[in-house]
Write a protein that holds these residues in place. Structure first.
Motif, PDB file in Angstrom:
ATOM      1  N   LYS A  89       0.841  -1.073   0.150  1.00  0.00           N
ATOM      2  CA  LYS A  89      -0.035  -0.042  -0.003  1.00  0.00           C
ATOM      3  C   LYS A  89       0.781   1.249   0.205  1.00  0.00           C
ATOM      4  N   LEU A  90       1.764   1.239   0.822  1.00  0.00           N
ATOM      5  CA  LEU A  90       2.654   2.455   0.848  1.00  0.00           C
ATOM      6  C   LEU A  90       3.479   2.514  -0.492  1.00  0.00           C
ATOM      7  N   THR A  91       3.981   1.465  -1.109  1.00  0.00           N
ATOM      8  CA  THR A  91       4.666   1.687  -2.350  1.00  0.00           C
ATOM      9  C   THR A  91       3.718   2.167  -3.372  1.00  0.00           C
ATOM     10  N   ALA A  92       2.440   1.809  -3.352  1.00  0.00           N
ATOM     11  CA  ALA A  92       1.446   2.397  -4.308  1.00  0.00           C
ATOM     12  C   ALA A  92       1.042   3.781  -3.919  1.00  0.00           C
ATOM     13  N   THR A  93       1.214   4.324  -2.689  1.00  0.00           N
ATOM     14  CA  THR A  93       1.081   5.476  -2.278  1.00  0.00           C
ATOM     15  C   THR A  93       2.007   6.441  -2.658  1.00  0.00           C
ATOM     16  N   ALA A  94       3.433   5.846  -2.509  1.00  0.00           N
ATOM     17  CA  ALA A  94       4.688   6.586  -2.985  1.00  0.00           C
ATOM     18  C   ALA A  94       4.717   6.746  -4.616  1.00  0.00           C
ATOM     19  N   ASP A  95       4.381   5.704  -5.222  1.00  0.00           N
ATOM     20  CA  ASP A  95       4.390   5.670  -6.670  1.00  0.00           C
ATOM     21  C   ASP A  95       3.264   6.896  -7.213  1.00  0.00           C
ATOM     22  N   GLN A  96       2.103   6.945  -6.422  1.00  0.00           N
ATOM     23  CA  GLN A  96       1.023   8.042  -6.948  1.00  0.00           C
ATOM     24  C   GLN A  96       1.281   9.268  -6.544  1.00  0.00           C
ATOM     25  N   VAL A  97       2.104   9.458  -5.439  1.00  0.00           N
ATOM     26  CA  VAL A  97       2.723  10.840  -5.037  1.00  0.00           C
ATOM     27  C   VAL A  97       3.780  11.183  -6.225  1.00  0.00           C
ATOM     28  N   GLN A  98       4.636  10.263  -6.886  1.00  0.00           N
ATOM     29  CA  GLN A  98       5.671  10.385  -7.789  1.00  0.00           C
ATOM     30  C   GLN A  98       4.797  10.852  -8.899  1.00  0.00           C
ATOM     31  N   THR A  99       3.933  10.143  -9.436  1.00  0.00           N
ATOM     32  CA  THR A  99       3.316  10.619 -10.650  1.00  0.00           C
ATOM     33  C   THR A  99       2.528  11.822 -10.541  1.00  0.00           C
ATOM     34  N   GLN A 100       2.117  12.335  -9.352  1.00  0.00           N
ATOM     35  CA  GLN A 100       1.389  13.574  -9.153  1.00  0.00           C
ATOM     36  C   GLN A 100       2.439  14.721  -9.251  1.00  0.00           C
ATOM     37  N   ILE A 101       3.545  14.598  -8.673  1.00  0.00           N
ATOM     38  CA  ILE A 101       4.666  15.459  -8.771  1.00  0.00           C
ATOM     39  C   ILE A 101       5.224  15.586 -10.379  1.00  0.00           C
ATOM     40  N   GLU A 102       5.167  14.736 -10.950  1.00  0.00           N
ATOM     41  CA  GLU A 102       5.545  14.491 -12.531  1.00  0.00           C
ATOM     42  C   GLU A 102       4.656  15.311 -13.314  1.00  0.00           C
ATOM     43  N   ASP A 103       3.330  15.061 -12.894  1.00  0.00           N
ATOM     44  CA  ASP A 103       2.181  15.575 -13.728  1.00  0.00           C
ATOM     45  C   ASP A 103       2.156  17.044 -13.309  1.00  0.00           C
TER      46      ASP A 103
END
Length: 187
Positions: A89-103
């Motif tokens: 779950k934490l990995t998915a959240t970190a990936d989501q935050v990373q994607t948001q930063i890139e977007d």
């Protein structure tokens, strides 16, 4: 916008540290689980040896410890599964935050580029407007200059400037107020 990016990067760094801690704890549980499973297998072998040696009491004692160890193994296996799920779950959240930063960065860069283009376009229109006004002013100056040159040429051709009576008769009065003459040129 830069502050938002820095805040998001701080959140991402915090998530990654938490993820590393969680992975470390999961790995510790895995190692402990492996040791307990190894000890349970040894207790099983010890119980079999004792039965073979006729020591039923020693075999019962080994099997009792094995049962206790299997309960601990079950508890650790549940804990391991929970840690693994939390890590995912934490990995998915970190990936989501990373994607948001890139977007966000892409969107920010796009907005900055659009603003720069709009500013350049506005400046281009202002320059064109100013050049049009300058060209209009130059046309006015050129027209006045041609009129002054034509008037001077007409004086040269038609009249003797020393003969004032013929001069006024041929050209009339050159009143500066009528928009003729050198003082009527735009400044």
């Amino acid at each position: 916008m830069d502050t938002t990016v820095r805040d998001q990067q701080g959140t991402l760094a915090h998530l990654r540290r938490a993820l590393a801690d969680l992975a470390t704890n999961r790995r510790r549980v895995e190692l402990q689980l492996g040791r307990l499973q190894q000890q349970a297998a040894q207790l099983d072998a010890t119980a079999a040896e004792r039965v073979g040696a006729g020591d039923d009491e020693g075999a019962r004692s080994a099997l009792a410890r094995k049962v206790t160890m299997e309960k601990a193994i079950g508890d650790l296996a549940e804990r391991h599964a929970t840690l693994l799920a939390d890590e995912q779950k934490l990995t998915a959240t970190a990936d989501q935050v990373q994607t948001q930063i890139e977007d966000f960065r892409i969107r920010k860069d796009t907005l900055v580029a659009r603003e720069s283009a709009a500013t350049a376009k506005t400046e281009m229109h202002r320059i064109n407007r100013d050049q049009g006004a300058i060209a209009g002013d130059l046309d006015d100056v050129e027209r006045h200059t041609r009129e002054a040159e034509a008037t001077a040429a007409a004086y040269d051709e038609l009249a003797d400037p020393t003969d004032a009576a013929n001069w006024d008769k041929a050209f009339g009065s050159l009143d500066e107020g009528e928009g003729r003459g050198p003082k009527s040129l735009p400044q």
